[in-house]
Enzyme design. Structure first.
Site, mmCIF file in Angstrom:
data_model
loop_
_atom_site.group_PDB
_atom_site.id
_atom_site.type_symbol
_atom_site.label_atom_id
_atom_site.label_comp_id
_atom_site.label_asym_id
_atom_site.label_seq_id
_atom_site.Cartn_x
_atom_site.Cartn_y
_atom_site.Cartn_z
ATOM 1 N N TYR A 142 -31.126 2.078 -6.016
ATOM 2 C CA TYR A 142 -31.689 3.260 -6.710
ATOM 3 C C TYR A 142 -30.995 3.562 -8.045
ATOM 4 O O TYR A 142 -30.902 4.724 -8.425
ATOM 5 C CB TYR A 142 -31.600 4.525 -5.840
ATOM 6 C CG TYR A 142 -31.858 4.334 -4.376
ATOM 7 C CD1 TYR A 142 -33.113 3.983 -3.904
ATOM 8 C CD2 TYR A 142 -30.840 4.527 -3.440
ATOM 9 C CE1 TYR A 142 -33.352 3.823 -2.548
ATOM 10 C CE2 TYR A 142 -31.066 4.366 -2.082
ATOM 11 C CZ TYR A 142 -32.329 4.020 -1.643
ATOM 12 O OH TYR A 142 -32.554 3.866 -0.290
ATOM 13 N N HIS A 143 -30.520 2.534 -8.753
ATOM 14 C CA HIS A 143 -29.777 2.809 -9.985
ATOM 15 C C HIS A 143 -30.392 2.163 -11.225
ATOM 16 O O HIS A 143 -29.676 1.557 -12.030
ATOM 17 C CB HIS A 143 -28.318 2.335 -9.830
ATOM 18 C CG HIS A 143 -27.592 2.976 -8.699
ATOM 19 N ND1 HIS A 143 -26.542 2.386 -8.031
ATOM 20 C CD2 HIS A 143 -27.763 4.189 -8.120
ATOM 21 C CE1 HIS A 143 -26.100 3.189 -7.082
ATOM 22 N NE2 HIS A 143 -26.826 4.296 -7.106
ATOM 23 N N PRO A 144 -31.718 2.293 -11.433
ATOM 24 C CA PRO A 144 -32.281 1.676 -12.640
ATOM 25 C C PRO A 144 -31.795 2.407 -13.898
ATOM 26 O O PRO A 144 -31.723 3.629 -13.917
ATOM 27 C CB PRO A 144 -33.791 1.871 -12.460
ATOM 28 C CG PRO A 144 -33.924 3.089 -11.599
ATOM 29 C CD PRO A 144 -32.744 3.028 -10.666
#
Ligand SMILES: Cc1cc2nc3c(=O)[nH]c(=O)nc-3n(C[C@H](O)[C@H](O)[C@H](O)COP(=O)(O)OP(=O)(O)OC[C@H]3O[C@@H](n4cnc5c(N)ncnc54)[C@H](O)[C@@H]3O)c2cc1C
Length: 546
Positions: free
Chosen positions: A469-471
């Site tokens: 979840y770290h774009p």
């Protein structure tokens, strides 16, 4: 057309910080547009609600990636917040900042003057209200509460012991002088409830008459006249009527690593050939928009427990009632859990300049969307390689502003990333095999004992890997040709337009990304207001650490 000084697009962590800071001046008129609803869902506020939120389409966009060329063509589930507070309203509340060298590289290698760790540390401290630390590294009295967990699960403590047995030193503070080691994460919670930018910054600011917040309002286009942003076009709720808002001072885009490049592209700001192919009029040829997408991919070990030690037992109604009673009567128990309670930072590459693997331990299986749930009780150890070389894209699927974009993080495109992920999974297995776990574990179920060779581990990683979840990175800050914004976050070649969120990170930080985004929001507020931050003295240890 309604008139404001600043129109902010996107009510995620960065947008909420900006809306709050800019409206501190009562003569400044601010409009914040957020595509999602208000953050009223109780699962947002109960920390354990994280387990529901990763599969949510009510508070999230419901994205899937494009078919992933190096992950067997899979289309991965890709949760991203669509609610006031953005990802900060649905995330796992793990509070980490990354390593000082991450920011020093932004400054030294990416030409981002003013973004070294010594430069950004005052902004990290400004938003922080730490329950346990008060020193040169940490802030107290800021809006975002950073707390110790109230009722960490016993298996999380077992993990911390096992990680020490595997050679990771115990670390009580991943955001202080040293990042490496293992421990329990501090979490963004206040008194057992989520502490997000929507709650802590925006909610008090919404009482101000000079701040207007519109939810369920999706920006469809930036209005640009003679190379100057003058406003935003948006649709509300039913998407039938188009509205527009005029910005006398600036338009600030904070729609996140997927939403910000999407909006720029819809507005004709991006790679000219790509826009023309979709029939979008080119307003400004800016090749870097939507390029440079980076994300952490999680690869996990799931082990079966020999008794019902996991959170999965709380699917039983009587246990849920007991947990609810504990929470409301005593303010403790499983409802206060962020699920990813324990973890740490360690090395896959022996030559790495700082830890390059992050672990998240969850006392349960299937607690996040896309993660296998065992029929029996299990626990999960996620490992993520922190500094991938692979670069992906966010592109438009069509000129329809309400269509989902094509998201391709391009995981595992680089051999180095594949090798480091394999090494990360081996480290995770090593931790799970330590004596501390022996009384509790029956057997490793995933990848399982048959998966041993590098080729088999990689095949497993492709089959089960998931987004961490770290774009970031799709409106890259910098000075080279693929940069989209300059170090003051101004879109290159256009006036009165900035991008001020996670999309501006030139390189992904070596940690979770919420705290870095809050820092970006705080620094952006000063840049917009023209305030020069007087640096607090850098901690003595900073020199040693960097
Ligand atoms: C499931 C999940 C778990 C996570 N766990 C952690 C964690 O434990 N710790 C951590 O540090 N980080 C975590 N993160 C990452 C962190 O939450 C993000 O880095 C952070 O939210 C990024 O903030 P942002 O402001 O850049 O963008 P976002 O959070 O994406 O916010 C952007 C906002 O803009 C809105 N928007 C987009 N397009 C438009 C438009 N056209 N018009 C109007 N509004 C628009 C969106 O609806 C959204 O609300 C997690 C993220 C997710 C999704």
């Amino acid at each position: 057309m309604a008139g404001y000084d600043y129109v902010i697009v996107g009510g995620g962590p960065a947008g909420c910080v900006l809306a709050s800071r800019l409206s501190e001046d009562p003569v400044v008129r601010v409009l914040l547009l957020e595509a999602g609803p208000r953050d009223t869902d109780p699962y947002i506020h109960w920390p354990v609600g994280f387990y529901k939120l990763t599969s949510s389409t009510k508070n999230a966009w419901g994205y899937r990636t494009a078919p992933l060329a190096h992950v067997d063509g899979r289309r991965m589930w890709f949760p991203q917040g669509r609610v006031l507070g953005g990802g900060g309203s649905i995330n796992a509340q793990v509070f980490t900042r990354g390593h000082p060298k991450d920011y020093d590289e932004w400054a030294d290698k990416e030409g981002c003057a003013g973004w070294s760790y010594a430069d950004v540390l005052p902004y990290f401290r400004r938003f922080e209200d730490n329950e346990r630390f008060s020193d040169a590294w940490h802030g107290t009295g800021g809006p975002i509460a950073v707390s110790d967990q109230i009722s960490p699960h016993r298996m999380s403590k077992v993990f911390v012991r096992a990680a020490q047995e595997a050679g990771l030193p115990y670390n009580p503070d991943f955001n202080g002088a040293r990042q490496e080691g293992c421990g329990l994460y501090q979490v963004t919670q206040r008194s057992g409830r989520r502490s997000s930018a929507a709650i802590e910054y925006l909610r008090p600011a919404m009482r101000r008459p000079n701040l207007t917040v519109r939810t369920r309002a999706t920006a469809t286009r930036l209005l640009v006249e003679q190379a100057r942003a003058v406003g935003v076009e948006y649709v509300e709720r039913d998407a039938r009527s188009r509205q527009s808002a005029h910005a006398d001072a600036e338009v600030l885009v904070t729609a996140g690593a997927i939403g910000s490049p999407k909006l720029l592209l819809l507005s004709g700001i991006g790679p000219a050939d790509e826009l023309r192919a979709l029939g979008i009029e080119v307003v400004h040829d800016l090749p870097g928009v939507g390029r440079n997408l980076q994300d952490h991919i999680d690869v996990y070990v799931i082990s079966e427990l020999c008794a019902p030690y996991s959170y999965n037992k709380h699917t039983q109604l009587h246990r849920q009632l007991w947990a609810g009673l504990q929470y409301y009567a005593f303010g403790c128990g499983p409802v206060t859990s962020n699920l990813a309670e324990a973890g740490g930072f360690w090395y896959a590459d022996p030559n790495a300049r700082s830890p390059d693997i992050q672990f998240h331990f969850l006392p349960g299986s299937g607690l996040e969307a896309g993660v296998t749930q065992l029929g029996e009780h299990g626990c999960t150890l996620n490992s993520a390689f922190l500094r991938p070389l692979s670069r992906g894209t966010v592109r438009l699927a069509s000129a329809d502003p309400l269509a989902h974009p094509l998201i391709d993080p391009n995981y595992f495109a680089e051999d180095y990333d594949r090798r480091m992920s394999i090494a990360g999974l081996r480290l995770a297995r090593e931790i799970m095999a330590q004596p501390a776990f022996r009384p509790y574990l029956r057997a490793e179920r995933l990848p399982g004992p048959d998966v041993q060779s590098d080729a088999d581990v990689l095949a497993y990683a492709k089959q089960h890997g998931k987004t961490d979840y770290h774009p970031v990175g799709t409106c890259k800050m910098g000075i080279e040709e693929r940069a989209v914004v300059d170090p003051e976050l101004r879109v290159l070649g256009l006036d009165r337009l900035r991008v001020c969120d996670s999309s501006i990170m030139p390189r992904l930080v070596s940690s979770n990304t919420n705290a870095p985004t809050l820092m970006i929001g705080e620094k952006a507020a000063d840049l917009v207001r023209g305030v020069v931050q007087r640096h607090l003295a850098a901690p003595r240890e900073l020199q040693a650490a960097t």
